[in-house]
Design a protein around this motif. Sequence first.
Motif, PDB file in Angstrom:
ATOM      1  N   ASN A  15       0.728  -1.133   0.079  1.00 44.51           N
ATOM      2  CA  ASN A  15      -0.111  -0.110   0.104  1.00 44.51           C
ATOM      3  C   ASN A  15       0.930   1.192  -0.097  1.00 44.51           C
ATOM      4  O   ASN A  15       0.217   2.450   0.045  1.00 44.51           O
ATOM      5  CB  ASN A  15      -0.957  -0.140   1.283  1.00 44.51           C
ATOM      6  N   ASP A  16       2.118   1.306   0.205  1.00 47.15           N
ATOM      7  CA  ASP A  16       3.031   2.143   0.112  1.00 47.15           C
ATOM      8  C   ASP A  16       3.327   2.661  -1.021  1.00 47.15           C
ATOM      9  O   ASP A  16       4.124   1.859  -1.974  1.00 47.15           O
ATOM     10  CB  ASP A  16       4.299   2.192   1.036  1.00 47.15           C
ATOM     11  N   ARG A  17       2.627   3.837  -1.744  1.00 49.56           N
ATOM     12  CA  ARG A  17       2.922   4.322  -3.164  1.00 49.56           C
ATOM     13  C   ARG A  17       3.817   5.555  -3.005  1.00 49.56           C
ATOM     14  O   ARG A  17       3.678   6.336  -3.976  1.00 49.56           O
ATOM     15  CB  ARG A  17       1.631   4.178  -3.951  1.00 49.56           C
ATOM     16  N   THR A  18       4.305   5.836  -2.101  1.00 45.36           N
ATOM     17  CA  THR A  18       5.043   7.276  -1.912  1.00 45.36           C
ATOM     18  C   THR A  18       6.009   7.566  -3.037  1.00 45.36           C
ATOM     19  O   THR A  18       6.074   8.533  -3.717  1.00 45.36           O
ATOM     20  CB  THR A  18       5.796   7.123  -0.627  1.00 45.36           C
ATOM     21  N   THR A  19       6.822   6.474  -3.536  1.00 50.04           N
ATOM     22  CA  THR A  19       7.868   6.714  -4.367  1.00 50.04           C
ATOM     23  C   THR A  19       7.069   6.665  -5.999  1.00 50.04           C
ATOM     24  O   THR A  19       7.419   7.596  -6.643  1.00 50.04           O
ATOM     25  CB  THR A  19       8.970   5.643  -4.581  1.00 50.04           C
ATOM     26  N   LEU A  20       5.952   5.996  -6.044  1.00 50.97           N
ATOM     27  CA  LEU A  20       5.458   5.879  -7.326  1.00 50.97           C
ATOM     28  C   LEU A  20       4.551   7.401  -7.426  1.00 50.97           C
ATOM     29  O   LEU A  20       4.796   7.982  -8.440  1.00 50.97           O
ATOM     30  CB  LEU A  20       4.256   4.862  -7.316  1.00 50.97           C
ATOM     31  N   TRP A  21       3.904   7.874  -6.640  1.00 48.39           N
ATOM     32  CA  TRP A  21       3.179   9.092  -6.680  1.00 48.39           C
ATOM     33  C   TRP A  21       4.404  10.330  -6.844  1.00 48.39           C
ATOM     34  O   TRP A  21       4.189  11.266  -7.467  1.00 48.39           O
ATOM     35  CB  TRP A  21       2.388   9.353  -5.408  1.00 48.39           C
ATOM     36  N   GLY A  22       5.524  10.281  -6.188  1.00 46.39           N
ATOM     37  CA  GLY A  22       6.579  11.313  -6.424  1.00 46.39           C
ATOM     38  C   GLY A  22       7.098  11.208  -7.600  1.00 46.39           C
ATOM     39  O   GLY A  22       7.183  12.272  -8.326  1.00 46.39           O
ATOM     40  N   VAL A  23       7.411   9.997  -8.177  1.00 49.11           N
ATOM     41  CA  VAL A  23       7.917   9.825  -9.431  1.00 49.11           C
ATOM     42  C   VAL A  23       7.050  10.212 -10.717  1.00 49.11           C
ATOM     43  O   VAL A  23       7.445  11.097 -11.761  1.00 49.11           O
ATOM     44  CB  VAL A  23       8.654   8.505 -10.044  1.00 49.11           C
ATOM     45  N   LEU A  24       5.798   9.792 -10.503  1.00 44.61           N
ATOM     46  CA  LEU A  24       4.786  10.339 -11.475  1.00 44.61           C
ATOM     47  C   LEU A  24       4.532  11.819 -11.484  1.00 44.61           C
ATOM     48  O   LEU A  24       4.418  12.428 -12.725  1.00 44.61           O
ATOM     49  CB  LEU A  24       3.621   9.723 -11.261  1.00 44.61           C
ATOM     50  N   GLY A  25       4.635  12.417 -10.341  1.00 43.37           N
ATOM     51  CA  GLY A  25       4.430  13.737 -10.223  1.00 43.37           C
ATOM     52  C   GLY A  25       5.485  14.559 -11.073  1.00 43.37           C
ATOM     53  O   GLY A  25       5.275  15.575 -11.525  1.00 43.37           O
ATOM     54  N   ILE A  26       6.693  13.959 -10.520  1.00 43.47           N
ATOM     55  CA  ILE A  26       7.870  14.694 -11.312  1.00 43.47           C
ATOM     56  C   ILE A  26       7.893  14.496 -12.733  1.00 43.47           C
ATOM     57  O   ILE A  26       8.117  15.824 -13.448  1.00 43.47           O
ATOM     58  CB  ILE A  26       9.160  14.025 -10.654  1.00 43.47           C
ATOM     59  N   GLY A  37       1.166  17.109 -11.833  1.00 41.78           N
ATOM     60  CA  GLY A  37       2.399  17.160 -11.001  1.00 41.78           C
ATOM     61  C   GLY A  37       2.211  17.564  -9.428  1.00 41.78           C
ATOM     62  O   GLY A  37       2.591  17.009  -8.556  1.00 41.78           O
ATOM     63  N   ILE A  38       1.185  18.555  -9.340  1.00 43.97           N
ATOM     64  CA  ILE A  38       0.892  18.997  -7.911  1.00 43.97           C
ATOM     65  C   ILE A  38       0.130  17.811  -7.349  1.00 43.97           C
ATOM     66  O   ILE A  38       0.309  17.763  -6.183  1.00 43.97           O
ATOM     67  CB  ILE A  38       0.210  20.563  -7.938  1.00 43.97           C
ATOM     68  N   VAL A  39      -0.978  17.617  -8.182  1.00 47.42           N
ATOM     69  CA  VAL A  39      -1.639  16.507  -7.448  1.00 47.42           C
ATOM     70  C   VAL A  39      -1.114  14.939  -7.133  1.00 47.42           C
ATOM     71  O   VAL A  39      -1.334  14.581  -5.769  1.00 47.42           O
ATOM     72  CB  VAL A  39      -2.840  16.076  -8.527  1.00 47.42           C
ATOM     73  N   PHE A  40      -0.016  14.647  -7.962  1.00 46.68           N
ATOM     74  CA  PHE A  40       0.697  13.461  -7.490  1.00 46.68           C
ATOM     75  C   PHE A  40       1.743  13.783  -6.428  1.00 46.68           C
ATOM     76  O   PHE A  40       2.131  12.998  -5.563  1.00 46.68           O
ATOM     77  CB  PHE A  40       1.417  12.920  -8.580  1.00 46.68           C
ATOM     78  N   GLY A  41       2.209  15.044  -6.537  1.00 45.05           N
ATOM     79  CA  GLY A  41       3.031  15.573  -5.419  1.00 45.05           C
ATOM     80  C   GLY A  41       2.383  15.646  -4.198  1.00 45.05           C
ATOM     81  O   GLY A  41       2.853  15.139  -3.016  1.00 45.05           O
ATOM     82  N   TRP A  42       1.097  15.818  -3.923  1.00 41.56           N
ATOM     83  CA  TRP A  42       0.436  15.956  -2.823  1.00 41.56           C
ATOM     84  C   TRP A  42       0.241  14.613  -2.242  1.00 41.56           C
ATOM     85  O   TRP A  42       0.266  14.268  -1.030  1.00 41.56           O
ATOM     86  CB  TRP A  42      -1.018  16.690  -2.945  1.00 41.56           C
ATOM     87  N   LEU A  43      -0.226  13.507  -3.362  1.00 40.77           N
ATOM     88  CA  LEU A  43      -0.389  12.217  -2.845  1.00 40.77           C
ATOM     89  C   LEU A  43       0.947  11.580  -2.335  1.00 40.77           C
ATOM     90  O   LEU A  43       0.773  10.902  -1.519  1.00 40.77           O
ATOM     91  CB  LEU A  43      -0.904  11.390  -4.192  1.00 40.77           C
ATOM     92  N   SER A  44       1.894  12.037  -2.696  1.00 39.64           N
ATOM     93  CA  SER A  44       3.437  11.597  -2.390  1.00 39.64           C
ATOM     94  C   SER A  44       3.512  11.857  -0.909  1.00 39.64           C
ATOM     95  O   SER A  44       3.979  11.178  -0.107  1.00 39.64           O
ATOM     96  CB  SER A  44       4.506  11.897  -3.345  1.00 39.64           C
ATOM     97  N   ILE A  45       3.386  13.388  -0.727  1.00 40.09           N
ATOM     98  CA  ILE A  45       3.385  13.801   0.562  1.00 40.09           C
ATOM     99  C   ILE A  45       2.641  13.155   1.316  1.00 40.09           C
ATOM    100  O   ILE A  45       3.013  12.808   2.630  1.00 40.09           O
ATOM    101  CB  ILE A  45       3.472  15.361   0.623  1.00 40.09           C
TER     102      ILE A  45
END
Length: 86
Positions: A15-26, A37-45
């Motif tokens: 369930n840990d998708r921190t890296t996935l959301w961060g890379v997609l956001g970047i 990018g902003i939405v996926f960055g927020w999900l990563s945070i």
Amino acid sequence: MTDPYPPPQSTPAGNDRTTLWGVLGIVLGLICCGLLGIVFGWLSIRDAKKFGKSPVLGYVAIALGVVNIVVSGILRATGHYPGMSS
């Protein structure tokens, strides 16, 4: 003697998708869509705080998304945006 603090709750694996959301956001924030990018960055945070990981990828994704939006706005305002007819 018993421990006064309960053990941290374990989360199900996968369930840990921190890296996935961060890379997609970047990637999306830099290349095509700043808003994504902003939405996926927020999900990563959000996931980083939930799982105790570093939120750096999320902050970078948000920053690149904002830069993309600002630069696109400037290019549109000056008429230099690719694909715009002069």
